[in-house]
Design a protein around this motif. Structure first.
Motif, PDB file in Angstrom:
ATOM      1  N   THR A  53       0.824  -1.211   0.000  1.00 56.28           N
ATOM      2  CA  THR A  53       0.000   0.000   0.000  1.00 56.28           C
ATOM      3  C   THR A  53       0.856   1.257   0.000  1.00 56.28           C
ATOM      4  O   THR A  53       0.609   2.199  -0.756  1.00 56.28           O
ATOM      5  CB  THR A  53      -0.931  -0.010   1.227  1.00 56.28           C
ATOM      6  OG1 THR A  53      -1.761  -1.182   1.175  1.00 56.28           O
ATOM      7  CG2 THR A  53      -1.814   1.216   1.250  1.00 56.28           C
ATOM      8  N   LEU A  54       1.903   1.294   0.879  1.00 59.53           N
ATOM      9  CA  LEU A  54       2.751   2.482   0.968  1.00 59.53           C
ATOM     10  C   LEU A  54       3.562   2.679  -0.315  1.00 59.53           C
ATOM     11  O   LEU A  54       3.768   3.813  -0.754  1.00 59.53           O
ATOM     12  CB  LEU A  54       3.686   2.357   2.173  1.00 59.53           C
ATOM     13  CG  LEU A  54       2.995   2.331   3.547  1.00 59.53           C
ATOM     14  CD1 LEU A  54       4.031   2.192   4.647  1.00 59.53           C
ATOM     15  CD2 LEU A  54       2.169   3.576   3.767  1.00 59.53           C
ATOM     16  N   ALA A  55       4.021   1.570  -0.920  1.00 66.64           N
ATOM     17  CA  ALA A  55       4.800   1.689  -2.141  1.00 66.64           C
ATOM     18  C   ALA A  55       3.965   2.309  -3.260  1.00 66.64           C
ATOM     19  O   ALA A  55       4.437   3.175  -4.004  1.00 66.64           O
ATOM     20  CB  ALA A  55       5.330   0.315  -2.557  1.00 66.64           C
ATOM     21  N   LYS A  56       2.701   1.904  -3.381  1.00 64.20           N
ATOM     22  CA  LYS A  56       1.844   2.475  -4.414  1.00 64.20           C
ATOM     23  C   LYS A  56       1.567   3.946  -4.140  1.00 64.20           C
ATOM     24  O   LYS A  56       1.450   4.750  -5.064  1.00 64.20           O
ATOM     25  CB  LYS A  56       0.536   1.699  -4.499  1.00 64.20           C
ATOM     26  CG  LYS A  56       0.703   0.292  -5.048  1.00 64.20           C
ATOM     27  CD  LYS A  56      -0.635  -0.426  -5.129  1.00 64.20           C
ATOM     28  CE  LYS A  56      -0.472  -1.823  -5.719  1.00 64.20           C
ATOM     29  NZ  LYS A  56      -1.761  -2.538  -5.812  1.00 64.20           N
ATOM     30  N   ALA A  57       1.481   4.315  -2.844  1.00 66.45           N
ATOM     31  CA  ALA A  57       1.198   5.702  -2.503  1.00 66.45           C
ATOM     32  C   ALA A  57       2.348   6.634  -2.863  1.00 66.45           C
ATOM     33  O   ALA A  57       2.135   7.813  -3.168  1.00 66.45           O
ATOM     34  CB  ALA A  57       0.856   5.823  -1.022  1.00 66.45           C
ATOM     35  N   VAL A  58       3.594   6.122  -2.798  1.00 67.54           N
ATOM     36  CA  VAL A  58       4.769   6.969  -3.102  1.00 67.54           C
ATOM     37  C   VAL A  58       5.316   6.663  -4.490  1.00 67.54           C
ATOM     38  O   VAL A  58       6.448   7.025  -4.803  1.00 67.54           O
ATOM     39  CB  VAL A  58       5.854   6.779  -2.025  1.00 67.54           C
ATOM     40  CG1 VAL A  58       5.351   7.241  -0.681  1.00 67.54           C
ATOM     41  CG2 VAL A  58       6.322   5.324  -1.965  1.00 67.54           C
ATOM     42  N   HIS A  59       4.529   5.933  -5.318  1.00 66.95           N
ATOM     43  CA  HIS A  59       4.860   5.683  -6.722  1.00 66.95           C
ATOM     44  C   HIS A  59       6.086   4.775  -6.865  1.00 66.95           C
ATOM     45  O   HIS A  59       6.975   5.014  -7.670  1.00 66.95           O
ATOM     46  CB  HIS A  59       5.099   6.995  -7.465  1.00 66.95           C
ATOM     47  CG  HIS A  59       4.038   8.019  -7.237  1.00 66.95           C
ATOM     48  ND1 HIS A  59       2.731   7.836  -7.620  1.00 66.95           N
ATOM     49  CD2 HIS A  59       4.095   9.243  -6.627  1.00 66.95           C
ATOM     50  CE1 HIS A  59       2.024   8.899  -7.285  1.00 66.95           C
ATOM     51  NE2 HIS A  59       2.817   9.767  -6.666  1.00 66.95           N
ATOM     52  N   LEU A  60       6.135   3.723  -6.048  1.00 65.30           N
ATOM     53  CA  LEU A  60       7.189   2.712  -6.152  1.00 65.30           C
ATOM     54  C   LEU A  60       6.580   1.393  -6.592  1.00 65.30           C
ATOM     55  O   LEU A  60       5.404   1.114  -6.297  1.00 65.30           O
ATOM     56  CB  LEU A  60       7.895   2.514  -4.802  1.00 65.30           C
ATOM     57  CG  LEU A  60       9.084   3.412  -4.462  1.00 65.30           C
ATOM     58  CD1 LEU A  60       9.668   2.998  -3.122  1.00 65.30           C
ATOM     59  CD2 LEU A  60      10.159   3.367  -5.535  1.00 65.30           C
ATOM     60  N   ASP A  61       7.370   0.580  -7.274  1.00 66.36           N
ATOM     61  CA  ASP A  61       6.954  -0.772  -7.632  1.00 66.36           C
ATOM     62  C   ASP A  61       7.057  -1.634  -6.375  1.00 66.36           C
ATOM     63  O   ASP A  61       8.145  -1.808  -5.820  1.00 66.36           O
ATOM     64  CB  ASP A  61       7.844  -1.329  -8.740  1.00 66.36           C
ATOM     65  CG  ASP A  61       7.376  -2.706  -9.207  1.00 66.36           C
ATOM     66  OD1 ASP A  61       6.301  -3.162  -8.739  1.00 66.36           O
ATOM     67  OD2 ASP A  61       8.083  -3.324 -10.029  1.00 66.36           O
ATOM     68  N   PRO A  62       5.974  -2.191  -5.878  1.00 66.90           N
ATOM     69  CA  PRO A  62       6.037  -2.922  -4.606  1.00 66.90           C
ATOM     70  C   PRO A  62       6.686  -4.294  -4.720  1.00 66.90           C
ATOM     71  O   PRO A  62       7.115  -4.841  -3.706  1.00 66.90           O
ATOM     72  CB  PRO A  62       4.563  -3.047  -4.207  1.00 66.90           C
ATOM     73  CG  PRO A  62       3.813  -2.998  -5.484  1.00 66.90           C
ATOM     74  CD  PRO A  62       4.583  -2.093  -6.381  1.00 66.90           C
ATOM     75  N   GLU A  63       6.775  -4.875  -5.913  1.00 65.09           N
ATOM     76  CA  GLU A  63       7.252  -6.251  -6.020  1.00 65.09           C
ATOM     77  C   GLU A  63       8.702  -6.419  -5.548  1.00 65.09           C
ATOM     78  O   GLU A  63       9.021  -7.364  -4.812  1.00 65.09           O
ATOM     79  CB  GLU A  63       7.082  -6.754  -7.456  1.00 65.09           C
ATOM     80  CG  GLU A  63       5.632  -6.803  -7.920  1.00 65.09           C
ATOM     81  CD  GLU A  63       4.778  -7.650  -6.997  1.00 65.09           C
ATOM     82  OE1 GLU A  63       5.303  -8.640  -6.437  1.00 65.09           O
ATOM     83  OE2 GLU A  63       3.587  -7.321  -6.835  1.00 65.09           O
TER      84      GLU A  63
END
Length: 280
Positions: free
Chosen positions: A76-86
């Motif tokens: 969730t946090l990665a998507k909020a700061v525009h990072l690829d979470p994988e």
């Protein structure tokens, strides 16, 4: 004098390696700062509490409540700061000794499972159902009985026709018709209201088709009047009659006998109003 790296050089090398391979929390923090977002902004956008956001950026995943929830927060946090979470999730799995096996669904919800309890018969519900059934039966019986008695006792008024049979004018089965014409009783004459017109049609000597309408032209009756039968019609101002075989009909208007000599088989159209009998 030995030749080697000084402590300053070692610290610089370690700092470069950390920048090249930042931790999960450090990567999320750097991405948040690069996006120009505060911790409050991320918390409001993701509904993840401020304390958990600070803990994850410090690589402390204990407040998440377990690896499963930690993975969800990282994604969730990665998507909020525009990072690829994988890549972050892969790094998290590597640091935790691999991706944990899926947890069976049943143990997670064991505490919420509703266990059936053995209960005795619900006597209260049974008693209420029995009372409702008794009340419904009594009400239905009373309503039906009221309808039957009302249908027998009602006298036609306005647009509502009714039928009354005279005991003296009705011949018994398998017996000859009475030789004398039926006469209305004193009580029937007295019962005729003065403010309405009351017409009694009887067929003592035969049968005849009759039609009766009120002053508005609404049909009160249209059918065959058999021998020995009689019908009474009542209206506030006027009764219109059509007699198919006037010779077989005896009329009483407002409690008084009509002495007109109707011919057998003749069709008569008659109108009666309040007051003394008169032929329209």
């Amino acid at each position: 004098m030995s030749i080697g790296n000084s402590p300053e050089d070692e610290r610089s090398f370690e700092g470069d390696r950390e920048d090249a391979f930042p931790s999960i929390g450090r990567a999320l923090q750097q991405a948040r700062i690069a996006a120009g977002l505060t911790v409050d902004d991320v918390s409001n956008a993701t509904r993840v509490r401020n304390g958990i956001v600070h803990a994850i950026e410090a690589d402390d995943f204990a407040p998440c409540g377990g690896d499963v929830y930690a993975r969800g927060h990282i994604r969730t946090l990665a998507k909020a700061v525009h990072l690829d979470p994988e890549p972050l999730l892969a790094q998290f799995s590597a640091e935790r000794g691999g991706r944990p096996a899926p947890t069976p669904a049943a143990p997670l919800f064991e505490a919420e499972r509703i266990r059936p309890e053995r209960r005795g018969p619900n006597w209260t519900a049974a008693m209420v159902a029995a009372i409702v059934a008794v009340i419904g039966f009594v009400g239905f019986t009373a309503f039906k009985g009221g309808d039957d008695s009302g249908a027998r006792d009602q006298v036609a008024e306005g647009s509502t026709p009714s039928t009354s049979k005279s005991a003296s004018a009705t011949p018994k089965k398998d017996s000859k018709p009475a030789d004398t014409e039926p006469e209305p009783s004193d009580s029937a004459i007295a019962a005729a209201p003065q403010d309405k017109v009351t017409v009694q049609v009887s067929a003592p000597d035969g049968r005849s088709w009759i039609s009766a309408k009120d002053h508005n032209g609404r049909l009160l009756f249209d059918g065959l009047l058999k021998q020995g039968e009689s019908k009474t019609f009542q209206d506030s101002s006027k009764i219109n009659l059509v007699l198919g075989d006037a010779g077989a009909i005896q009329l009483y208007v407002n409690g008084k006998k009509i002495e007109d000599d109707f011919r057998p088989g003749a069709v008569e159209r008659l109108t009666y109003t309040k007051g003394d009998p008169q032929v329209g």
